[in-house]
Design an enzyme around this catalytic site. Structure first.
Site, mmCIF file in Angstrom:
data_model
loop_
_atom_site.group_PDB
_atom_site.id
_atom_site.type_symbol
_atom_site.label_atom_id
_atom_site.label_comp_id
_atom_site.label_asym_id
_atom_site.label_seq_id
_atom_site.Cartn_x
_atom_site.Cartn_y
_atom_site.Cartn_z
ATOM 1 N N GLU A 24 46.755 39.847 13.998
ATOM 2 C CA GLU A 24 45.602 40.625 13.496
ATOM 3 C C GLU A 24 44.317 40.137 14.146
ATOM 4 O O GLU A 24 44.135 38.923 14.344
ATOM 5 C CB GLU A 24 45.531 40.459 11.974
ATOM 6 C CG GLU A 24 44.996 41.665 11.251
ATOM 7 C CD GLU A 24 45.884 42.895 11.416
ATOM 8 O OE1 GLU A 24 45.700 43.651 12.389
ATOM 9 O OE2 GLU A 24 46.772 43.108 10.568
ATOM 10 N N HIS A 25 43.459 41.067 14.457
ATOM 11 C CA HIS A 25 42.146 40.764 15.047
ATOM 12 C C HIS A 25 42.259 39.987 16.357
ATOM 13 O O HIS A 25 41.364 39.219 16.692
ATOM 14 C CB HIS A 25 41.265 39.968 14.056
ATOM 15 C CG HIS A 25 40.566 40.857 13.074
ATOM 16 N ND1 HIS A 25 39.442 41.584 13.402
ATOM 17 C CD2 HIS A 25 40.840 41.149 11.779
ATOM 18 C CE1 HIS A 25 39.039 42.276 12.340
ATOM 19 N NE2 HIS A 25 39.879 42.035 11.343
ATOM 20 N N ASP A 27 43.676 41.755 19.215
ATOM 21 C CA ASP A 27 43.831 42.686 20.354
ATOM 22 C C ASP A 27 42.604 42.622 21.258
ATOM 23 O O ASP A 27 42.705 42.688 22.469
ATOM 24 C CB ASP A 27 44.153 44.121 19.908
ATOM 25 C CG ASP A 27 43.190 44.733 18.916
ATOM 26 O OD1 ASP A 27 42.336 44.014 18.344
ATOM 27 O OD2 ASP A 27 43.263 45.966 18.703
ATOM 28 N N SER A 58 39.764 70.547 8.265
ATOM 29 C CA SER A 58 40.670 69.599 7.624
ATOM 30 C C SER A 58 41.077 70.165 6.272
ATOM 31 O O SER A 58 40.257 70.760 5.583
ATOM 32 C CB SER A 58 39.920 68.277 7.422
ATOM 33 O OG SER A 58 40.487 67.576 6.350
ATOM 34 N N GLY A 112 40.793 54.943 5.279
ATOM 35 C CA GLY A 112 40.130 53.684 4.922
ATOM 36 C C GLY A 112 41.075 52.649 4.347
ATOM 37 O O GLY A 112 40.663 51.764 3.613
ATOM 38 N N GLY A 114 43.398 50.874 6.297
ATOM 39 C CA GLY A 114 43.880 49.927 7.307
ATOM 40 C C GLY A 114 45.157 50.376 7.986
ATOM 41 O O GLY A 114 45.815 49.583 8.646
ATOM 42 N N SER A 118 42.139 56.832 11.581
ATOM 43 C CA SER A 118 41.188 57.254 12.618
ATOM 44 C C SER A 118 41.872 57.363 13.982
ATOM 45 O O SER A 118 41.680 58.357 14.692
ATOM 46 C CB SER A 118 39.972 56.334 12.676
ATOM 47 O OG SER A 118 40.365 55.018 12.945
ATOM 48 N N ASP A 162 45.467 50.127 17.921
ATOM 49 C CA ASP A 162 45.780 51.280 17.074
ATOM 50 C C ASP A 162 46.135 52.507 17.909
ATOM 51 O O ASP A 162 47.155 53.167 17.677
ATOM 52 C CB ASP A 162 44.591 51.611 16.163
ATOM 53 C CG ASP A 162 44.235 50.451 15.256
ATOM 54 O OD1 ASP A 162 44.996 49.476 15.216
ATOM 55 O OD2 ASP A 162 43.185 50.527 14.591
ATOM 56 N N TYR A 212 33.288 43.847 11.393
ATOM 57 C CA TYR A 212 34.232 43.929 12.519
ATOM 58 C C TYR A 212 33.491 43.656 13.819
ATOM 59 O O TYR A 212 33.914 42.835 14.642
ATOM 60 C CB TYR A 212 34.883 45.322 12.567
ATOM 61 C CG TYR A 212 35.982 45.426 13.598
ATOM 62 C CD1 TYR A 212 37.315 45.236 13.248
ATOM 63 C CD2 TYR A 212 35.700 45.686 14.940
ATOM 64 C CE1 TYR A 212 38.325 45.304 14.190
ATOM 65 C CE2 TYR A 212 36.703 45.754 15.890
ATOM 66 C CZ TYR A 212 38.011 45.573 15.510
ATOM 67 O OH TYR A 212 39.011 45.638 16.448
HETATM 68 C C1 GLA Z 1 41.264 47.672 13.517
HETATM 69 C C2 GLA Z 1 41.021 47.901 15.016
HETATM 70 C C3 GLA Z 1 42.112 47.262 15.872
HETATM 71 C C4 GLA Z 1 42.387 45.824 15.474
HETATM 72 C C5 GLA Z 1 42.529 45.698 13.960
HETATM 73 C C6 GLA Z 1 42.620 44.269 13.516
HETATM 74 O O1 GLA Z 1 42.410 48.376 13.115
HETATM 75 O O2 GLA Z 1 40.937 49.267 15.308
HETATM 76 O O3 GLA Z 1 41.764 47.368 17.244
HETATM 77 O O4 GLA Z 1 41.392 44.976 15.972
HETATM 78 O O5 GLA Z 1 41.452 46.300 13.258
HETATM 79 O O6 GLA Z 1 43.764 43.678 14.035
#
Ligand code: GLA
Length: 375
Positions: A24-25, A27, A58, A112, A114, A118, A162, A212
């Site tokens: 996580e976090h 990439d 939508s 929203g 996670g 998006s 993502d 972020y």
């Molecule tokens: C969001 C971002 C990703 C990644 C995650 C955390 O989803 O879009 O690029 O950084 O947070 O892992």
């Protein structure tokens, strides 16, 4: 919903959300991450028009997007901006090729939470426009234009995970994504008799975008300082922990903590792949708990609701691992839960969460899936 059913399309696209098992976090720090596309999707229908207008409706939100291709300005309505951003960058790559069309979409991806509604929206929309207008964009081009749309039109300076997972997902597999080379290897998603259960806190703290972007800057600053002495390191995730520790007193404490997390999380992802290959769900689960500890204490992107849900599972042998997933500050936890315990687990933890926060949890039992596809 009638509107959706009555819309007779030229083409249809299905675009999934994603989970991330671990990594996580990192990439955007040149790390390895382990996402998969999931069986929660956005379904789009597209139909060409004879004029230059683009109308997108939508099924969940009011205020359809109505825009002309030569007036791609940002909108005050946030979901519009993902689509406007996509159109903007497609138009840069394929000047004068975009013609008018209508699009409707419906989704069972919670926003929203996670699981990257998006990226599913951006990539599914881009894939549909590409197919409808025969633009011949490659998947790689679609991934990177969608990431740029997210940066510049939605304001999150996200990494590549993502969009990559939404486009390249393969059923029954995780993608071991190398975020430096932007390539992946497939890792079979063998969790023996366990299921992946997401628990949506139904909290979405406003901090998620601003913090972020702060994290991405903190990591860049930490790397810049380390590079003054060790210019060979191009990415924070590559810096070994012993070298980061040399900078313990030189770096601001926050930056030091972010760097330790990034380096350790990267190692955890690689270990997780070994454990998956050896079908060692217990060790895999322990890595998820360590990842959560790091996200909570070193990276500081968790919140009390996520921590409560993770803590609730510790010492329960039917839950092998749990951690917050995605950007943080709300959204979901990801849990690896023994198949025959899933119902009871959801019941118990939902009740405890309701008692503690007076908020209802939303559970999702998810399966891996293929990436976005034209139907
Ligand atoms: C969001 C971002 C990703 C990644 C995650 C955390 O989803 O879009 O690029 O950084 O947070 O892992």
């Amino acid at each position: 919903m009638e509107k959706f059913l009555n819309f007779l399309p030229d083409i249809e696209v299905e675009s999934p959300g994603r989970i991330n098992l671990i990594g996580e976090h990192i990439d955007y720090n040149g790390g390895f991450v382990l996402p998969a596309a999931i069986d929660k999707v956005i379904h789009f229908k597209f139909k060409k028009r004879k004029d230059n207008l683009i109308h997108v409706q939508s099924m969940a939100f009011d205020n359809p997007l109505k825009i002309e291709i030569n007036k791609l300005d940002k909108s005050p309505i946030s979901w519009h901006n993902y689509l406007i951003g996509v159109l903007y960058y497609i138009n840069l790559l394929c000047p004068d090729k975009i013609q008018g069309f209508d699009c409707v979409f419906k989704s069972n991806l919670p926003v929203g939470s996670g699981i990257s509604s998006s990226a599913a929206l951006e990539c599914g929309f881009a894939k549909g426009v590409n197919e409808l207008l025969k633009l011949n964009l490659s998947n790689q081009e679609i991934i990177s234009l969608c990431q740029r749309a997210e940066h510049d039109f939605a304001g999150t300076k996200c990494g590549i995970m993502d969009q990559y997972a939404v486009i390249n997902g393969i059923d029954n597999h995780f993608l071991l994504l190398n975020c430096q080379k932007i390539t992946h290897k497939l890792v079979p998603a063998k969790l023996l008799n366990h299921k992946i259960v997401l628990l949506n806190t139904n909290i979405s703290h406003n901090l998620s975008t601003s913090e972020y972007n702060v994290r991405t800057q903190e990591c860049q600053s930490a790397l810049d300082s380390i590079k003054l002495k060790y210019p060979e390191y191009k990415f924070l995730c590559d810096v070994p922990i012993e070298i980061i520790n040399e900078f313990k007193t030189n770096l601001p404490l926050n930056h030091y903590k972010r760097a330790v997390f990034a380096s350790e999380e990267n190692q955890r992802t690689l270990k997780a792949v070994d454990y998956l290959k050896n079908e060692d769900v217990v060790q895999l689960g322990n890595l998820l708990y360590s990842s959560h500890e790091g996200l909570r204490n070193l990276y500081e992107v968790s919140c009390k609701e996520l921590d409560f849900l993770v803590d609730f599972t510790i010492n329960n042998s039917s839950v092998k691992g749990a951690r917050m997933m995605g950007g943080g500050f709300g959204g979901c936890t990801l849990n690896i839960v023994k198949e025959d315990y899933v119902d009871l687990f959801i019941n118990d933890i939902s009740q405890a969460y309701l008692e503690k926060f007076n908020i209802k949890l939303t559970p999702h039992i998810v399966k891996t899936n293929n990436g976005a596809k034209v139907l």
